[in-house]
Structure formats: structure tokens, C-alpha cells
Design a protein around this motif. Structure first.
Motif, PDB file in Angstrom:
ATOM      1  N   GLU A   1      64.433  60.548 -46.508  1.00 36.17           N
ATOM      2  CA  GLU A   1      63.700  60.024 -45.351  1.00 36.17           C
ATOM      3  C   GLU A   1      63.119  58.646 -45.686  1.00 36.17           C
ATOM      4  OE1 GLU A   1      63.291  61.579 -42.334  1.00 36.17           O
ATOM      5  OE2 GLU A   1      62.290  59.715 -41.747  1.00 36.17           O
ATOM      6  N   PHE A   2      62.463  58.568 -46.841  1.00 36.93           N
ATOM      7  CA  PHE A   2      61.808  57.315 -47.225  1.00 36.93           C
ATOM      8  C   PHE A   2      62.833  56.181 -47.400  1.00 36.93           C
ATOM      9  CE2 PHE A   2      60.108  54.178 -50.052  1.00 36.93           C
ATOM     10  CZ  PHE A   2      58.806  54.018 -49.606  1.00 36.93           C
ATOM     11  N   CYS A   3      63.911  56.477 -48.101  1.00 35.10           N
ATOM     12  CA  CYS A   3      64.891  55.424 -48.424  1.00 35.10           C
ATOM     13  C   CYS A   3      65.694  54.985 -47.203  1.00 35.10           C
ATOM     14  CB  CYS A   3      65.845  55.900 -49.525  1.00 35.10           C
ATOM     15  SG  CYS A   3      65.008  56.218 -51.090  1.00 35.10           S
ATOM     16  N   SER A   4      65.661  55.781 -46.115  1.00 36.73           N
ATOM     17  CA  SER A   4      66.426  55.410 -44.913  1.00 36.73           C
ATOM     18  C   SER A   4      65.630  54.479 -43.999  1.00 36.73           C
ATOM     19  CB  SER A   4      66.826  56.668 -44.133  1.00 36.73           C
ATOM     20  OG  SER A   4      65.680  57.264 -43.547  1.00 36.73           O
ATOM     21  N   GLN A   5      64.355  54.243 -44.332  1.00 39.79           N
ATOM     22  CA  GLN A   5      63.530  53.422 -43.434  1.00 39.79           C
ATOM     23  C   GLN A   5      63.854  51.937 -43.598  1.00 39.79           C
ATOM     24  OE1 GLN A   5      59.368  54.486 -43.915  1.00 39.79           O
ATOM     25  NE2 GLN A   5      59.956  56.638 -43.974  1.00 39.79           N
ATOM     26  N   VAL A   6      64.043  51.291 -42.465  1.00 37.03           N
ATOM     27  CA  VAL A   6      64.386  49.862 -42.478  1.00 37.03           C
ATOM     28  C   VAL A   6      63.101  49.045 -42.324  1.00 37.03           C
ATOM     29  CG1 VAL A   6      65.654  48.031 -41.255  1.00 37.03           C
ATOM     30  CG2 VAL A   6      66.683  50.297 -41.552  1.00 37.03           C
ATOM     31  N   ASP A   7      62.913  48.109 -43.250  1.00 32.95           N
ATOM     32  CA  ASP A   7      61.825  47.133 -43.157  1.00 32.95           C
ATOM     33  C   ASP A   7      60.420  47.739 -43.150  1.00 32.95           C
ATOM     34  OD1 ASP A   7      63.618  45.052 -43.211  1.00 32.95           O
ATOM     35  OD2 ASP A   7      63.680  44.812 -41.035  1.00 32.95           O
ATOM     36  N   ASN A   8      60.184  48.723 -43.984  1.00 35.38           N
ATOM     37  CA  ASN A   8      58.803  49.196 -44.143  1.00 35.38           C
ATOM     38  C   ASN A   8      58.111  48.448 -45.290  1.00 35.38           C
ATOM     39  OD1 ASN A   8      60.021  50.269 -46.360  1.00 35.38           O
ATOM     40  ND2 ASN A   8      59.234  52.349 -46.114  1.00 35.38           N
ATOM     41  N   ASN A   9      58.780  47.404 -45.801  1.00 35.82           N
ATOM     42  CA  ASN A   9      58.299  46.731 -47.019  1.00 35.82           C
ATOM     43  C   ASN A   9      58.761  45.271 -47.008  1.00 35.82           C
ATOM     44  OD1 ASN A   9      57.710  46.020 -49.679  1.00 35.82           O
ATOM     45  ND2 ASN A   9      58.471  47.952 -50.530  1.00 35.82           N
ATOM     46  N   ASN A  10      57.836  44.344 -47.282  1.00 33.38           N
ATOM     47  CA  ASN A  10      58.221  42.914 -47.324  1.00 33.38           C
ATOM     48  C   ASN A  10      58.413  42.413 -48.739  1.00 33.38           C
ATOM     49  OD1 ASN A  10      58.200  42.287 -44.628  1.00 33.38           O
ATOM     50  ND2 ASN A  10      55.952  42.089 -44.603  1.00 33.38           N
ATOM     51  N   ALA A  11      58.269  43.302 -49.717  1.00 34.89           N
ATOM     52  CA  ALA A  11      58.348  42.858 -51.117  1.00 34.89           C
ATOM     53  C   ALA A  11      59.767  42.389 -51.433  1.00 34.89           C
ATOM     54  CB  ALA A  11      57.973  44.013 -52.038  1.00 34.89           C
ATOM     55  N   ILE A  12      59.856  41.262 -52.142  1.00 34.47           N
ATOM     56  CA  ILE A  12      61.169  40.819 -52.630  1.00 34.47           C
ATOM     57  C   ILE A  12      61.105  40.814 -54.158  1.00 34.47           C
ATOM     58  CG2 ILE A  12      62.933  39.012 -52.595  1.00 34.47           C
ATOM     59  CD1 ILE A  12      61.390  37.961 -50.071  1.00 34.47           C
ATOM     60  N   PRO A  13      61.709  41.832 -54.774  1.00 35.52           N
ATOM     61  CA  PRO A  13      61.718  41.868 -56.239  1.00 35.52           C
ATOM     62  C   PRO A  13      62.740  40.860 -56.774  1.00 35.52           C
ATOM     63  CG  PRO A  13      61.996  44.073 -55.268  1.00 35.52           C
ATOM     64  CD  PRO A  13      62.234  43.073 -54.195  1.00 35.52           C
ATOM     65  N   VAL A  14      62.274  39.972 -57.666  1.00 35.31           N
ATOM     66  CA  VAL A  14      63.191  38.985 -58.261  1.00 35.31           C
ATOM     67  C   VAL A  14      63.281  39.244 -59.768  1.00 35.31           C
ATOM     68  CG1 VAL A  14      62.906  37.150 -56.548  1.00 35.31           C
ATOM     69  CG2 VAL A  14      61.345  37.253 -58.479  1.00 35.31           C
ATOM     70  N   LEU A  15      64.489  39.092 -60.276  1.00 36.47           N
ATOM     71  CA  LEU A  15      64.726  39.322 -61.713  1.00 36.47           C
ATOM     72  C   LEU A  15      64.645  37.988 -62.434  1.00 36.47           C
ATOM     73  CD1 LEU A  15      65.727  41.251 -63.991  1.00 36.47           C
ATOM     74  CD2 LEU A  15      68.046  40.731 -63.259  1.00 36.47           C
ATOM     75  N   LYS A  16      63.707  37.857 -63.361  1.00 37.83           N
ATOM     76  CA  LYS A  16      63.530  36.614 -64.110  1.00 37.83           C
ATOM     77  C   LYS A  16      63.350  36.945 -65.570  1.00 37.83           C
ATOM     78  CE  LYS A  16      61.866  33.298 -60.829  1.00 37.83           C
ATOM     79  NZ  LYS A  16      60.822  33.100 -59.873  1.00 37.83           N
ATOM     80  N   GLU A  17      64.226  36.390 -66.402  1.00 37.23           N
ATOM     81  CA  GLU A  17      64.129  36.591 -67.855  1.00 37.23           C
ATOM     82  C   GLU A  17      63.967  38.064 -68.210  1.00 37.23           C
ATOM     83  OE1 GLU A  17      61.039  33.867 -68.865  1.00 37.23           O
ATOM     84  OE2 GLU A  17      62.240  32.184 -68.163  1.00 37.23           O
ATOM     85  N   GLY A  18      64.791  38.902 -67.594  1.00 41.88           N
ATOM     86  CA  GLY A  18      64.813  40.316 -67.952  1.00 41.88           C
ATOM     87  C   GLY A  18      63.719  41.159 -67.334  1.00 41.88           C
ATOM     88  N   LYS A  19      62.861  40.522 -66.494  1.00 44.02           N
ATOM     89  CA  LYS A  19      61.779  41.290 -65.856  1.00 44.02           C
ATOM     90  C   LYS A  19      61.865  41.133 -64.344  1.00 44.02           C
ATOM     91  CE  LYS A  19      58.612  40.866 -69.670  1.00 44.02           C
ATOM     92  NZ  LYS A  19      57.388  40.312 -70.223  1.00 44.02           N
TER      93      LYS A  19
END
Ligand code: MLT
Length: 242
Positions: free
Chosen positions: A218-236
Motif C-alpha cells: 500500500e505504502f509503496c504504491s502511493q504516488v507523490d507522497n514525498n518530495n525528497a530527492i535522494p542523491v548519491l554523492k561519493e558513496g553516500k
């Protein structure tokens, strides 16, 4: 803008990624979990492919403010602090913490993306924020679907196809798609607005349901409940603030 989509991380080479922005998709559940952890104030997430690497790194760090997280076969790894259910990653649990994270497929694809010019993590939960980021970056894009044990996974393909569809509609430049991206759009059109149904029907969704993780679907099917953009930088992986 060129968009390549790969249904697993296997055919993706470092050479192909070095001039591309990469979007890693693992709807069930690593991408969704990482988005939720950052939304709830996690300081950073270190994705690692192997349990042994995660244990080794944990041994070198002070355990204050560090959580060992991840799954194998869908369940928490014995001795770990958290598994891979996004619902476990509450603000009380993760705020200000460094998460060392390993999962069967998602974290493997994320470590592969480390050779890209830049990389972000995408799920249904943050898809519009991710598309805005990609349009602002204006770079050629490779979408890596994490897949399931090196095989095609329908939920990642549909999410990737949704991203491609949104980019084609919103980009001011011409968009050139590889065959994977075109096929993913066709699949997306089949499941448009039926994401809960998609997650209940796909192989990994059925497996997670058998383990009792119905609420994650249920949780993973929700569209746009989150504005976070995780970016990968130097392994983190950190929250994008730009
Ligand atoms: C993975 O990386 O394979 C997963 O996110 C599996 C899961 O925990 O559902």
C-alpha cells in the motif's frame, strides 16, 4: 535528451554511465525505504552490496547515531537494527542517523550507479520531484531498474516507464528513447493509476504479501507522497538541497 532504460543493472557498464545522470528504481522496496528515511530526517545512507561489507564498515564506526539496515529474502538480517520496510523508518527512529544499508537488489544497483556523473533514487513516492530534478539537470539519463535477482521486475519497469512518459510530456527538448524506455512506457500505460493492483500482482509483491508485508505494498504504491530527492554523492545518499 537521450533516455536509456535497463530492466536490470547487469548490462549497465561504468563507461555508459560516466556522462549520464542515473535514476535507480527499486519500488519494492529499497528506493521507497530510502526516500522515506530521508524524508524523516536521516542524515545519510551508505548503500552496500554485501552483508559482509556492511558488517565490516559498522565495525569501523562508532555505533552512536549509526543504524545497520537491510534485508535478505525480504526479512531483516539477524542482528540488524532495521529491515527494509519503509514503515520502520520513522522520524523517531532515523532522524540525524547514518544508515548503513544493504538489500538484495536495490543497494547493488545503487553501488553500480556510483560511477555515474550523478545519481538519484526514485520510487512512485517521489516520482514528480525526481522528474523535476531530471528536467532541471537537462542531462542524458540512464534509468536502472533494480529488478529481482538479476531478472526483470514489473513494478520497476512500470515506475521507470512512468518517469519516461512524464519526461516526454514535460521536456522542452526532443527526447530520444532506447527500446527499454519505449517498452517501459507501454507497460506503464497498461497499469496507469493502478499501482496498488500492480504491486499486488507482481512476483515480488506476492512474495512480500506472503511474508505479511501487505502494508508496504500500500505504502509503496502511493504516488507523490514525498518530495525528497535522494542523491548519491561519493558513496553516500543524502537529501538534495539544491
Ligand atoms: C531489494 O533490494 O531486493 C529489495 O528492496 C527487496 C525487499 O526488501 O523487498
Amino acid at each position: 535528451m537521450k533516455i536509456d532504460l535497463s530492466f536490470t543493472h547487469i548490462p549497465v557498464t561504468d563507461d555508459k554511465l560516466k556522462n549520464h545522470l542515473v535514476a535507480v528504481v527499486d519500488v519494492l522496496r529499497a528506493s521507497s525505504t530510502i526516500c522515506e528515511a530521508l524524508r524523516n530526517g536521516a542524515k545519510e545512507i551508505i548503500p552496500l552490496a554485501e552483508v559482509s561489507e556492511a558488517m565490516e564498515l559498522t565495525g569501523k564506526l562508532s555505533r552512536d547515531n549509526v543504524l545497520l539496515c537491510g534485508e535478505r529474502e525480504g526479512n531483516i538480517i539477524p542482528g540488524y537494527d532495521l529491515g527494509n520496510s519503509p514503515l520502520e523508518y520513522s522520524r523517531e527512529m532515523v532522524q540525524g542517523k547514518t544508515l548503513i544499508f544493504t538489500s538484495t537488489n536495490g543497494s547493488v544497483a545503487m553501488t553500480k550507479a556510483a560511477s555515474a556523473k550523478s545519481a538519484i533514487i526514485v520510487s512512485f513516492n517521489n516520482i514528480s520531484a525526481a522528474v523535476d530534478y531530471i528536467l532541471r539537470a537537462g542531462e542524458d539519463l540512464t534509468i536502472i531498474c533494480s529488478g529481482n535477482n538479476m531478472q526483470f521486475a514489473m513494478e520497476d519497469a512500470v515506475c521507470g516507464g512512468m518517469m519516461v512518459n512524464m519526461l516526454c510530456q514535460q521536456s522542452e527538448d526532443a527526447v530520444e528513447l532506447n527500446d527499454g524506455a519505449q517498452a517501459a512506457v507501454i507497460l506503464f500505460q497498461k497499469f496507469r493509476s493502478k499501482y496498488r493492483q500492480l504491486l499486488v500482482r507482481c512476483f515480488h509483491g506476492r512474495y512480500l504479501k506472503s511474508l505479511g508485508y501487505d502494508q508496504d505494498l500500500e505504502f509503496c504504491s502511493q504516488v507523490d507522497n514525498n518530495n525528497a530527492i535522494p542523491v548519491l554523492k561519493e558513496g553516500k545518499i543524502i537529501l538534495n538541497t539544491e
